[in-house]
Design an enzyme around this catalytic site. Structure first.
Site, PDB file in Angstrom:
ATOM      1  CD  GLN A 199      -1.685  -2.197   2.040  1.00 51.86           C
ATOM      2  OE1 GLN A 199      -0.527  -2.596   2.103  1.00 51.86           O
ATOM      3  NE2 GLN A 199      -2.667  -2.777   2.699  1.00 51.86           N
ATOM      4  CG  ASP A 221      -6.824   0.482  10.438  1.00 52.39           C
ATOM      5  OD1 ASP A 221      -7.567   0.382   9.445  1.00 52.39           O
ATOM      6  OD2 ASP A 221      -5.598   0.665  10.346  1.00 52.39           O
ATOM      7  CG  ASN A 241      -2.191   2.876  11.076  1.00 53.27           C
ATOM      8  OD1 ASN A 241      -3.263   2.909  10.474  1.00 53.27           O
ATOM      9  ND2 ASN A 241      -1.080   3.341  10.541  1.00 53.27           N
ATOM     10  CE  LYS A 242      -1.984  -2.430   6.732  1.00 52.73           C
ATOM     11  NZ  LYS A 242      -2.609  -3.665   6.272  1.00 52.73           N
TER      12      LYS A 242
HETATM   13  C1  RUB Z   1      -4.712   0.919   5.954  1.00 54.40           C
HETATM   14  C2  RUB Z   1      -4.209   1.638   7.165  1.00 54.40           C
HETATM   15  C3  RUB Z   1      -4.593   3.081   7.314  1.00 54.40           C
HETATM   16  C4  RUB Z   1      -5.837   3.184   8.213  1.00 54.40           C
HETATM   17  C5  RUB Z   1      -6.428   4.576   8.184  1.00 54.40           C
HETATM   18  O1  RUB Z   1      -4.649  -0.490   6.105  1.00 54.40           O
HETATM   19  O2  RUB Z   1      -3.589   1.085   8.032  1.00 54.40           O
HETATM   20  O3  RUB Z   1      -3.563   3.794   7.933  1.00 54.40           O
HETATM   21  O4  RUB Z   1      -6.815   2.285   7.757  1.00 54.40           O
HETATM   22  O5  RUB Z   1      -6.959   4.847   6.909  1.00 54.40           O
HETATM   23  P1  RUB Z   1      -5.348  -1.473   5.031  1.00 54.40           P
HETATM   24  P2  RUB Z   1      -7.855   6.136   6.629  1.00 54.40           P
HETATM   25  O6  RUB Z   1      -4.715  -1.169   3.714  1.00 54.40           O
HETATM   26  O7  RUB Z   1      -5.073  -2.846   5.527  1.00 54.40           O
HETATM   27  O8  RUB Z   1      -6.831  -1.156   5.024  1.00 54.40           O
HETATM   28  O9  RUB Z   1      -7.077   7.322   7.067  1.00 54.40           O
HETATM   29  O10 RUB Z   1      -8.047   6.067   5.136  1.00 54.40           O
HETATM   30  O11 RUB Z   1      -9.126   5.984   7.378  1.00 54.40           O
END
Ligand code: RUB
Length: 263
Positions: free
Chosen positions: A128, A166, A175-176
């Protein structure tokens, strides 16, 4: 494939990813087939996503899709302003994975005339980080990109860390995977860590950490090798300088106090 099943498949495969995008897609899916079993199914696709649980709860309480989407939009606008105010001239900002909240705030800061560059790593197993690098580069933001193994060196280059979330729990954020190591390294070097997040990520209970398919890491691994693929980890609150949300730029305990009364 029916639209409901397609959205579910896109969430599961991470074609739709990031907590906010997952929450919005979950709302769209639920409204196509509103029932208890749909809710259960949608939540089971990404078990570490309170913005999704909260959005579905608000739907059940009578909020419309429009109201939910405009909540996310107006929060992001406020977050953009707060993040812009934090970025010093010629800053180097470390980010991780693909957070739409961070990316939108960085793009808004660039459009506001802020000069800065961004450092990040690939974010294996699903890369990602590349997605983030591409989106920022398309907006003419300078990006330096490292392999995950070079994380320490990359973090040291930064003067601030901006990560998404998350989940925001009482003890820390989720978070990730990699976010805890990044935050630990940043703390050792006195680099402030800011979490950029809508307050709907707050969750007063615990959440399960999603374990993803081992195939994403090593499909042809020898049978006796147990391949592990945890998607997320907790960053303890002690590593977090501030949470930047629609409430403003708050300390961890200030944020929890405020969110606690609203969720
Ligand atoms: C994505 C991730 C993002 C959070 C926040 O993980 O860790 O930092 O989800 O995202 P994955 P946002 O790719 O496994 O979904 O700021 O878009 O809410």
């Amino acid at each position: 494939m029916k639209e409901f099943d397609k959205i579910c498949a896109d969430i599961k495969s991470l074609r739709i990813q990031g907590a906010t995008n997952v929450a919005k897609a979950g709302v769209r899916a639920y409204l196509l087939k509103p029932s208890k079993s749909s809710r259960k199914k949608i939540i089971s696709l990404r078990p570490t996503e309170p913005a999704l649980f909260n959005a579905l709860n608000f739907l059940e309480k009578g909020y419309t899709k429009k109201e939910i989407f405009s909540h996310f939009e107006s929060s992001q606008k406020k977050i953009n302003q707060f993040v812009s105010g934090l970025i010093r001239k010629n800053s180097t900002i470390y980010t991780h994975c693909h957070s739409s909240s961070v990316i939108k705030a960085l793009i808004a800061a660039k459009e506001n005339g802020k000069s800065f560059s961004v450092v990040l790593t690939e974010t294996r197993p699903l890369y990602q980080g590349r997605k983030t690098a591409r989106e920022l580069a398309n907006k003419k933001i300078k990006v330096s990109f490292y392999s995950d193994s070079a994380m320490h060196e990359a973090v040291e280059k930064a003067d601030m860390v901006l990560i998404g979330a998350d989940a925001i729990l009482r003890k820390g954020i989720i978070n990730k995977i990699g976010s805890e190591a990044i935050s630990e390294i940043a703390n050792v070097h006195g680099i402030p860590v800011y979490v950029v997040s809508d307050f709907w990520k707050f969750y007063p209970k615990t959440v399960d950490i999603e374990q993803r398919n081992f195939n994403e890491v090593w499909k042809e691994a020898p049978k006796s090798v147990k391949v592990r693929n945890p998607a997320f980890e907790v960053v303890p609150s002690k590593y977090i300088r501030r949470i930047v949300s629609e409430f403003g730029i708050l300390t961890y305990s200030e944020f929890i106090k405020k969110a606690d009364n609203l969720i």
